[in-house]
Design a protein around this motif. Structure first.
Motif, PDB file in Angstrom:
ATOM      1  N   GLN A   2       0.824  -1.194   0.000  1.00 51.61           N
ATOM      2  CA  GLN A   2       0.000   0.000   0.000  1.00 51.61           C
ATOM      3  C   GLN A   2       0.865   1.255   0.000  1.00 51.61           C
ATOM      4  O   GLN A   2       2.022   1.224   0.411  1.00 51.61           O
ATOM      5  N   SER A   3       0.266   2.343  -0.433  1.00 51.29           N
ATOM      6  CA  SER A   3       0.930   3.644  -0.373  1.00 51.29           C
ATOM      7  C   SER A   3       1.018   4.073   1.088  1.00 51.29           C
ATOM      8  O   SER A   3       0.340   3.507   1.950  1.00 51.29           O
ATOM      9  N   LYS A   6      -2.206   4.606   2.532  1.00 54.27           N
ATOM     10  CA  LYS A   6      -3.032   3.413   2.363  1.00 54.27           C
ATOM     11  C   LYS A   6      -4.197   3.602   1.382  1.00 54.27           C
ATOM     12  O   LYS A   6      -5.088   2.770   1.303  1.00 54.27           O
ATOM     13  N   THR A   9      -3.399   0.661  -3.448  1.00 53.74           N
ATOM     14  CA  THR A   9      -2.958  -0.702  -3.152  1.00 53.74           C
ATOM     15  C   THR A   9      -2.487  -1.357  -4.437  1.00 53.74           C
ATOM     16  O   THR A   9      -3.198  -1.333  -5.444  1.00 53.74           O
ATOM     17  N   ASN A  11      -1.224  -4.997  -6.022  1.00 54.44           N
ATOM     18  CA  ASN A  11      -1.172  -6.442  -5.823  1.00 54.44           C
ATOM     19  C   ASN A  11      -0.342  -7.055  -6.938  1.00 54.44           C
ATOM     20  O   ASN A  11      -0.626  -6.825  -8.120  1.00 54.44           O
ATOM     21  N   VAL A  24      -3.845  -2.393  -9.556  1.00 49.83           N
ATOM     22  CA  VAL A  24      -3.783  -1.258  -8.639  1.00 49.83           C
ATOM     23  C   VAL A  24      -5.208  -0.811  -8.342  1.00 49.83           C
ATOM     24  O   VAL A  24      -6.034  -0.703  -9.252  1.00 49.83           O
ATOM     25  N   THR A  25      -5.483  -0.567  -7.050  1.00 50.13           N
ATOM     26  CA  THR A  25      -6.760  -0.012  -6.646  1.00 50.13           C
ATOM     27  C   THR A  25      -6.528   1.289  -5.890  1.00 50.13           C
ATOM     28  O   THR A  25      -5.483   1.485  -5.267  1.00 50.13           O
ATOM     29  N   TYR A  26      -7.520   2.184  -5.986  1.00 50.29           N
ATOM     30  CA  TYR A  26      -7.498   3.441  -5.251  1.00 50.29           C
ATOM     31  C   TYR A  26      -8.759   3.481  -4.403  1.00 50.29           C
ATOM     32  O   TYR A  26      -9.866   3.446  -4.942  1.00 50.29           O
ATOM     33  N   LYS A  27      -8.576   3.502  -3.098  1.00 48.50           N
ATOM     34  CA  LYS A  27      -9.708   3.462  -2.154  1.00 48.50           C
ATOM     35  C   LYS A  27     -10.647   2.313  -2.508  1.00 48.50           C
ATOM     36  O   LYS A  27     -11.858   2.469  -2.617  1.00 48.50           O
ATOM     37  N   ASN A  28     -10.051   1.136  -2.727  1.00 50.02           N
ATOM     38  CA  ASN A  28     -10.742  -0.120  -3.032  1.00 50.02           C
ATOM     39  C   ASN A  28     -11.462  -0.128  -4.379  1.00 50.02           C
ATOM     40  O   ASN A  28     -12.258  -1.023  -4.640  1.00 50.02           O
ATOM     41  N   THR A  58      10.265  -5.879   1.215  1.00 52.56           N
ATOM     42  CA  THR A  58       9.556  -4.609   1.286  1.00 52.56           C
ATOM     43  C   THR A  58      10.385  -3.612   2.084  1.00 52.56           C
ATOM     44  O   THR A  58      11.171  -3.994   2.958  1.00 52.56           O
ATOM     45  N   VAL A 101       5.288   2.483  -4.488  1.00 49.41           N
ATOM     46  CA  VAL A 101       3.907   2.918  -4.346  1.00 49.41           C
ATOM     47  C   VAL A 101       3.897   4.220  -3.549  1.00 49.41           C
ATOM     48  O   VAL A 101       4.210   4.231  -2.359  1.00 49.41           O
TER      49      VAL A 101
END
Length: 117
Positions: A2-3, A6, A9, A11, A24-28, A58, A101
């Motif tokens: 996550q950034s 957060k 995200t 994966n 990549v997701t932004y705020k789910n 990481t 990220v």
């Protein structure tokens, strides 16, 4: 991964046949759907599948620096990093994919450790 805030995200996965890919997701909410990674090198070396993960590391980086010129008095460089070390036995090649990220985006690069090809 996550950034720092957060909100973003990333994966990373390998498909069944060892193809590296990420989302990549932004705020789910998805903003980058499944995207495959890899390279095809001159001489017929195909680095797009048949990989296995050797290791995953990481880290977090956070620094503030002051530019000599510009509109901002200081610039923050804050990100979380994911380093995926891969190997492909078919071509006997090792390859790293390094993701960074940030709160406002994702970057990645390929890195090839010293090896005989």
């Amino acid at each position: 991964m996550q950034s720092p805030s957060k909100a973003l995200t990333l994966n990373f996965t390998l498909s069944e046949n060892g193809k590296p890919n990420y989302t990549v997701t932004y705020k789910n909410k998805p903003i980058i759907l499944e995207s495959f990674l890899g390279l095809k090198l001159k001489g017929g070396i195909d680095l797009t599948s048949n990989f296995k993960i050797d290791s995953i590391k990481t880290s977090t980086f956070n620094e503030t620096w002051k530019p000599v010129l510009g509109e901002q008095a200081s610039i923050v460089n804050h990100y979380n990093e994911l380093k995926v070390s891969l190997s492909q036995t078919k071509a006997n090649v090792k390859m790293n994919i390094i993701f960074r990220v940030f709160d406002d985006g994702v970057a990645f690069r390929y890195d090839f450790p010293k090896q005989k090809i």
